[in-house]
Scaffold this motif. Structure first.
Motif, PDB file in Angstrom:
ATOM      1  N   THR A  61       0.867  -1.179   0.000  1.00 27.15           N
ATOM      2  CA  THR A  61       0.000   0.000   0.000  1.00 27.15           C
ATOM      3  C   THR A  61       0.902   1.226   0.000  1.00 27.15           C
ATOM      4  OG1 THR A  61      -1.651  -1.210   1.275  1.00 27.15           O
ATOM      5  CG2 THR A  61      -1.870   1.175   1.197  1.00 27.15           C
ATOM      6  N   LYS A  62       0.740   2.090  -1.014  1.00 26.09           N
ATOM      7  CA  LYS A  62       1.579   3.282  -1.137  1.00 26.09           C
ATOM      8  C   LYS A  62       0.742   4.547  -1.026  1.00 26.09           C
ATOM      9  CE  LYS A  62       5.316   1.377  -3.861  1.00 26.09           C
ATOM     10  NZ  LYS A  62       6.172   1.573  -5.006  1.00 26.09           N
ATOM     11  N   PHE A  63       1.336   5.575  -0.420  1.00 30.75           N
ATOM     12  CA  PHE A  63       0.725   6.900  -0.349  1.00 30.75           C
ATOM     13  C   PHE A  63       0.869   7.568  -1.712  1.00 30.75           C
ATOM     14  CE2 PHE A  63       1.130  11.489   0.276  1.00 30.75           C
ATOM     15  CZ  PHE A  63      -0.064  11.750   0.921  1.00 30.75           C
ATOM     16  N   THR A  64      -0.214   8.181  -2.199  1.00 27.44           N
ATOM     17  CA  THR A  64      -0.174   8.849  -3.500  1.00 27.44           C
ATOM     18  C   THR A  64      -0.509  10.322  -3.346  1.00 27.44           C
ATOM     19  OG1 THR A  64      -2.481   8.323  -3.981  1.00 27.44           O
ATOM     20  CG2 THR A  64      -0.826   6.767  -4.760  1.00 27.44           C
ATOM     21  N   LEU A  65       0.141  11.126  -4.165  1.00 28.22           N
ATOM     22  CA  LEU A  65      -0.125  12.552  -4.238  1.00 28.22           C
ATOM     23  C   LEU A  65      -0.288  12.887  -5.709  1.00 28.22           C
ATOM     24  CD1 LEU A  65      -0.315  15.224  -2.646  1.00 28.22           C
ATOM     25  CD2 LEU A  65       2.132  15.499  -3.046  1.00 28.22           C
ATOM     26  N   PHE A  66      -1.451  13.380  -6.077  1.00 29.81           N
ATOM     27  CA  PHE A  66      -1.804  13.623  -7.479  1.00 29.81           C
ATOM     28  C   PHE A  66      -1.631  12.349  -8.307  1.00 29.81           C
ATOM     29  CE2 PHE A  66      -0.702  17.941  -6.041  1.00 29.81           C
ATOM     30  CZ  PHE A  66      -1.898  18.562  -6.337  1.00 29.81           C
ATOM     31  N   PHE A  67      -2.085  11.224  -7.739  1.00 29.20           N
ATOM     32  CA  PHE A  67      -2.073   9.918  -8.389  1.00 29.20           C
ATOM     33  C   PHE A  67      -0.665   9.388  -8.666  1.00 29.20           C
ATOM     34  CE2 PHE A  67      -5.943  12.162  -9.648  1.00 29.20           C
ATOM     35  CZ  PHE A  67      -6.873  11.343  -9.042  1.00 29.20           C
ATOM     36  N   ILE A  68       0.338   9.924  -8.003  1.00 26.70           N
ATOM     37  CA  ILE A  68       1.723   9.458  -8.138  1.00 26.70           C
ATOM     38  C   ILE A  68       2.092   8.747  -6.840  1.00 26.70           C
ATOM     39  CG2 ILE A  68       4.127  10.135  -8.442  1.00 26.70           C
ATOM     40  CD1 ILE A  68       3.052  12.650  -9.887  1.00 26.70           C
ATOM     41  N   PRO A  69       2.412   7.432  -6.902  1.00 25.10           N
ATOM     42  CA  PRO A  69       2.806   6.732  -5.678  1.00 25.10           C
ATOM     43  C   PRO A  69       4.150   7.249  -5.168  1.00 25.10           C
ATOM     44  CG  PRO A  69       2.837   5.242  -7.569  1.00 25.10           C
ATOM     45  CD  PRO A  69       2.372   6.568  -8.058  1.00 25.10           C
ATOM     46  N   LEU A  70       4.193   7.655  -3.886  1.00 23.01           N
ATOM     47  CA  LEU A  70       5.401   8.258  -3.332  1.00 23.01           C
ATOM     48  C   LEU A  70       6.187   7.326  -2.420  1.00 23.01           C
ATOM     49  CD1 LEU A  70       4.102  11.843  -2.572  1.00 23.01           C
ATOM     50  CD2 LEU A  70       5.476  11.069  -4.505  1.00 23.01           C
ATOM     51  N   PHE A  71       5.557   6.777  -1.390  1.00 24.98           N
ATOM     52  CA  PHE A  71       6.272   5.907  -0.464  1.00 24.98           C
ATOM     53  C   PHE A  71       5.310   4.851   0.081  1.00 24.98           C
ATOM     54  CE2 PHE A  71       4.863   9.701   1.778  1.00 24.98           C
ATOM     55  CZ  PHE A  71       4.167   9.185   2.850  1.00 24.98           C
ATOM     56  N   PRO A  72       5.859   3.693   0.455  1.00 27.08           N
ATOM     57  CA  PRO A  72       4.994   2.620   0.961  1.00 27.08           C
ATOM     58  C   PRO A  72       4.497   2.909   2.373  1.00 27.08           C
ATOM     59  CG  PRO A  72       7.276   1.902   0.929  1.00 27.08           C
ATOM     60  CD  PRO A  72       7.243   3.263   0.300  1.00 27.08           C
ATOM     61  N   LEU A  73       3.226   2.623   2.583  1.00 21.58           N
ATOM     62  CA  LEU A  73       2.642   2.743   3.918  1.00 21.58           C
ATOM     63  C   LEU A  73       2.700   1.410   4.655  1.00 21.58           C
ATOM     64  CD1 LEU A  73      -0.528   4.874   3.086  1.00 21.58           C
ATOM     65  CD2 LEU A  73       1.585   5.647   4.174  1.00 21.58           C
ATOM     66  N   SER A  74       2.446   0.309   3.932  1.00 18.63           N
ATOM     67  CA  SER A  74       2.492  -1.013   4.556  1.00 18.63           C
ATOM     68  C   SER A  74       2.838  -2.066   3.503  1.00 18.63           C
ATOM     69  CB  SER A  74       1.166  -1.362   5.227  1.00 18.63           C
ATOM     70  OG  SER A  74       0.177  -1.603   4.253  1.00 18.63           O
ATOM     71  N   THR A  75       3.412  -3.152   3.978  1.00 22.66           N
ATOM     72  CA  THR A  75       3.735  -4.300   3.131  1.00 22.66           C
ATOM     73  C   THR A  75       3.299  -5.552   3.875  1.00 22.66           C
ATOM     74  OG1 THR A  75       5.639  -3.157   2.200  1.00 22.66           O
ATOM     75  CG2 THR A  75       5.579  -5.535   1.946  1.00 22.66           C
ATOM     76  N   LYS A  76       2.508  -6.392   3.209  1.00 20.11           N
ATOM     77  CA  LYS A  76       2.024  -7.639   3.803  1.00 20.11           C
ATOM     78  C   LYS A  76       2.281  -8.770   2.816  1.00 20.11           C
ATOM     79  CE  LYS A  76      -1.659  -5.277   6.266  1.00 20.11           C
ATOM     80  NZ  LYS A  76      -3.091  -5.131   6.444  1.00 20.11           N
ATOM     81  N   HIS A  77       2.538  -9.965   3.346  1.00 17.61           N
ATOM     82  CA  HIS A  77       2.747 -11.153   2.524  1.00 17.61           C
ATOM     83  C   HIS A  77       1.685 -12.184   2.885  1.00 17.61           C
ATOM     84  CE1 HIS A  77       6.729  -9.262   2.488  1.00 17.61           C
ATOM     85  NE2 HIS A  77       6.833  -9.787   1.285  1.00 17.61           N
ATOM     86  N   HIS A  78       1.268 -12.974   1.884  1.00 20.48           N
ATOM     87  CA  HIS A  78       0.352 -14.074   2.156  1.00 20.48           C
ATOM     88  C   HIS A  78       0.530 -15.167   1.117  1.00 20.48           C
ATOM     89  CE1 HIS A  78      -2.096 -11.646  -0.646  1.00 20.48           C
ATOM     90  NE2 HIS A  78      -2.645 -12.789  -0.985  1.00 20.48           N
ATOM     91  N   LEU A  79       0.116 -16.383   1.490  1.00 21.47           N
ATOM     92  CA  LEU A  79       0.128 -17.547   0.610  1.00 21.47           C
ATOM     93  C   LEU A  79      -1.307 -17.840   0.205  1.00 21.47           C
ATOM     94  CD1 LEU A  79       2.565 -19.995   2.401  1.00 21.47           C
ATOM     95  CD2 LEU A  79       2.858 -19.037   0.128  1.00 21.47           C
TER      96      LEU A  79
END
Length: 113
Positions: free
Chosen positions: A36-54
């Motif tokens: 999940t990345k934070f976006t400003l004017f629809f441009i992804p800037l930095f990740p907010l969270s990272t999750k893994h699953h099987l």
């Protein structure tokens, strides 16, 4: 006017053969990463969270994976992708040596050989 929000992306990292905890079948499982990345004017800037699953490809069950387990699963997937030439061959006279080789029965009982 300031437009901000977040964007979610799913990346498939590897396919691993495991026994599913829900259906009990030995099936391929997709190791996926959800970022999940934070976006400003629809441009992804930095990740907010990272999750893994099987995710089981047989029944579709999904289970979360802890961060420290991901490198081990990736190493296992790389070992599987090397192919049968990289695995040790079973010794002659292994556990099934005493069983005679038999052909599997045909699914149609009326079929003649």
């Amino acid at each position: 006017m300031l437009i901000w929000g977040w964007q979610k992306r799913i990346h498939t990292l590897a396919m691993i053969t495991l026994i599913c905890g829900r259906c009990g079948n030995p099936a391929a499982h997709a190791l996926r990463k959800l970022v999940t990345k934070f976006t400003l004017f629809f441009i992804p800037l930095f990740p907010l969270s990272t999750k893994h699953h099987l995710e089981c490809t047989w029944c579709g069950a999904s289970s979360p994976v802890a961060g420290p387990q991901v490198p081990d699963l990736l190493a296992r997937a790389n070992a599987e992708s090397m192919g049968p030439a990289q695995y040790q061959q079973p010794a002659a006279g292994g556990p099934n040596a005493q069983w005679p080789q038999q052909s599997a029965p045909h699914p149609n009982p009326n079929w003649q050989r």
